[in-house]
Scaffold this active site. Structure first.
Site, PDB file in Angstrom:
ATOM      1  N   ASP A 143      40.693  41.478  42.161  1.00 46.04           N
ATOM      2  CA  ASP A 143      39.317  40.992  42.935  1.00 46.04           C
ATOM      3  C   ASP A 143      39.860  40.201  44.035  1.00 46.04           C
ATOM      4  O   ASP A 143      39.041  39.463  44.977  1.00 46.04           O
ATOM      5  CB  ASP A 143      38.393  40.236  41.885  1.00 46.04           C
ATOM      6  CG  ASP A 143      39.139  39.089  41.458  1.00 46.04           C
ATOM      7  OD1 ASP A 143      40.329  38.853  41.500  1.00 46.04           O
ATOM      8  OD2 ASP A 143      38.456  38.143  40.663  1.00 46.04           O
ATOM      9  N   ASP A 172      43.813  41.188  38.522  1.00 49.80           N
ATOM     10  CA  ASP A 172      42.714  41.939  37.975  1.00 49.80           C
ATOM     11  C   ASP A 172      41.960  42.612  39.361  1.00 49.80           C
ATOM     12  O   ASP A 172      41.028  43.150  39.449  1.00 49.80           O
ATOM     13  CB  ASP A 172      41.882  41.467  37.173  1.00 49.80           C
ATOM     14  CG  ASP A 172      40.911  40.048  38.064  1.00 49.80           C
ATOM     15  OD1 ASP A 172      41.557  39.815  39.069  1.00 49.80           O
ATOM     16  OD2 ASP A 172      39.850  39.984  37.889  1.00 49.80           O
ATOM     17  N   SER A 210      43.035  36.794  35.486  1.00 47.05           N
ATOM     18  CA  SER A 210      42.822  37.036  36.926  1.00 47.05           C
ATOM     19  C   SER A 210      44.306  36.793  37.562  1.00 47.05           C
ATOM     20  O   SER A 210      45.281  37.634  37.332  1.00 47.05           O
ATOM     21  CB  SER A 210      41.867  36.049  37.577  1.00 47.05           C
ATOM     22  OG  SER A 210      41.635  36.161  38.932  1.00 47.05           O
ATOM     23  N   ASP A 265      45.848  40.918  43.219  1.00 44.58           N
ATOM     24  CA  ASP A 265      46.192  39.944  42.030  1.00 44.58           C
ATOM     25  C   ASP A 265      45.960  40.778  40.734  1.00 44.58           C
ATOM     26  O   ASP A 265      45.698  41.772  40.794  1.00 44.58           O
ATOM     27  CB  ASP A 265      45.167  38.692  42.016  1.00 44.58           C
ATOM     28  CG  ASP A 265      43.791  39.001  41.587  1.00 44.58           C
ATOM     29  OD1 ASP A 265      43.505  39.899  41.874  1.00 44.58           O
ATOM     30  OD2 ASP A 265      43.168  38.029  41.257  1.00 44.58           O
TER      31      ASP A 265
END
Length: 438
Positions: free
Chosen positions: A242, A240, A99, A238
């Site tokens: 999400d 990834d 993440s 960010d």
């Protein structure tokens, strides 16, 4: 080594925790558990970390050993994997990503066949199998692997379909920060194909620069670029994809609470599935009061978009999220999706013909101070003296809250203090952090 699921999957340093050996075992254990539930194919996506290639191969071997077929999606945002998992049916999904962490970390997020993050019950079954021996299925029953090259194009088309047909982005100039992560290809394409002029930053990943001084956790460069380019919006994702933070044309940062308030304000329906909104323990008290004045019910879930999603399902509601920028629009997606949330906010503002500030002046956040304390052992939080001090601080606040919790992904204690007086909030937050340092 004991491996446990945290608030958002399994995450940690590649050199010591998320190793190829561990990923081989996780792939095998997850494959056994999820295959027993009727899902015989796994979709594997990843972000742009240099370790992703190595861990992808290890996970692939583990799944094949469990008799599970593998479809490799390549770099794709976490919500893109969730979407394809649900869209293609009878599959489950896995994302290799840490993440918003830096490249030294990596992690694993798992989705069930509905595109939802797996439950605690499933996590427990996988953890239990990790303690045993790895036993491959018979050679004739081994899984097979293949590339799925359509993943990016399918996600792009889906995201575009969420914008109302009568809404045009043709007049917009947007600066997009992809955090040198999984969105570096798909998100610029989505906005351009919707007609916007797109200026991309953080879109040149090299395996090591993911989230480095860019993206939703470092929006300062994006703020400057929005002003410099005289852009209408800035979008910071960010690593990834999400999470999202927005910048308005004046350079103001809009966090997850601001984004949810705009969506709540723009929604004309306050009944049934649209009667309530879910936040978390981190959601600002001012936001809670603001959406209640708009006519919504409000509930808090544990920190983590998985828990927001679970409470939304329980209540039958459609909108929830976190100040960090995890926004779940359940009428469109099953998990936090930064690109979808940004598209929905911009579309809503175009329909209303309003700037964000015109809407956000209708509610007032109270000062909230967030500080992270690095610790060697997060169990220190249960110390009786620390708990006593926290309760004393809470009782001293006339208006406000104290939240002290262990990070689910890092060796940190997260300290949050809200107060109607910012100086007081800062003092108490520093006092609590000082206790941990001592």
């Amino acid at each position: 080594m004991t491996i446990k699921f945290g608030t958002d999957g399994i995450r940690g340093p590649v050199e010591s925790r998320i190793t190829p050996e561990i990923c081989l075992r996780i792939g095998h254990a997850a494959g056994v558990v999820l295959k027993d539930m009727g899902w015989e194919t796994v979709l594997i996506g990843k972000d742009t970390r240099v370790s992703g290639y190595m861990l992808e191969s290890a996970l692939q071997a583990g799944f094949i050993a469990a008799g599970v077929n593998v479809r490799l999606l390549g770099p794709l945002p976490t919500p893109g994997v969730a979407y394809l998992t649900r869209s293609l049916r009878n599959q489950f999904g896995l994302v290799i990503s840490a993440s918003h962490n830096n490249y030294l970390d990596n992690g694993i997020k798992l989705f069930d066949g509905n595109g939802e993050k797996i439950s605690k019950d499933i996590e427990g079954k996988i953890e239990k199998l990790l303690l045993g021996n790895l036993k491959p299925v018979k050679t004739a029953e081994l899984g097979k692997a293949q590339r799925f090259d359509e993943s990016g194009d399918r996600y792009i088309e889906f995201c575009k379909s969420t914008v109302p047909p009568d809404v045009s982005f043709d007049s917009l100039r947007i600066v997009l920060d992809c955090a040198n992560g999984a969105c570096y290809k798909v998100s610029p394409s989505i906005l351009r194909e919707l007609g916007a002029e797109v200026i991309s930053i953080g879109a040149d990943p090299d395996g090591f620069n993911i989230n480095h001084e860019c993206g939703s956790t470092h929006p300062e460069r994006l703020q400057d670029e929005v002003i410099k380019q005289r852009a209408d919006f800035g979008i910071a994702l960010d690593g990834d994809g999400d999470r999202v933070v927005l910048i308005d044309r004046m350079g103001n940062i809009l966090d997850g609470d601001d984004i949810m308030y705009i969506l709540a304000y723009a929604n004309p329906n306050r009944t049934g599935p649209w009667s309530g909104i879910v936040g978390t323990a981190m959601t600002n008290l001012g936001f809670e009061e603001g959406v209640k004045k708009l006519g919504y019910k409000f509930k808090r879930a544990d920190v983590g978009d998985k828990y927001v999603s679970q409470m939304l399902q329980k209540e039958g509601w459609m909108l929830g999220g976190e100040p960090s920028g995890h926004i779940i629009c359940r009428d469109l997606v099953s998990t936090g999706d930064g690109t979808i949330a940004a598209l929905k906010v911009i579309s809503s503002l175009l329909i209303l013909e309003k700037d964000p500030g015109d809407i956000l002046r209708n509610f007032t956040k109270i000062p909230q101070i967030n500080i992270n304390a690095e610790v060697e052992n997060k169990d220190i939080l249960s110390d009786s003296k620390i708990q006593k001090k926290i309760k004393e601080i809470e009782s001293d606040l006339t208006v406000g809250r104290v939240l002290v919790r262990p990070s689910g992904t890092e060796s940190k204690i997260r300290v949050m203090v809200e107060s109607d007086d910012e100086i007081t909030a800062k003092k108490y937050a520093k006092d609590i952090v000082t206790m941990f340092k001592k």
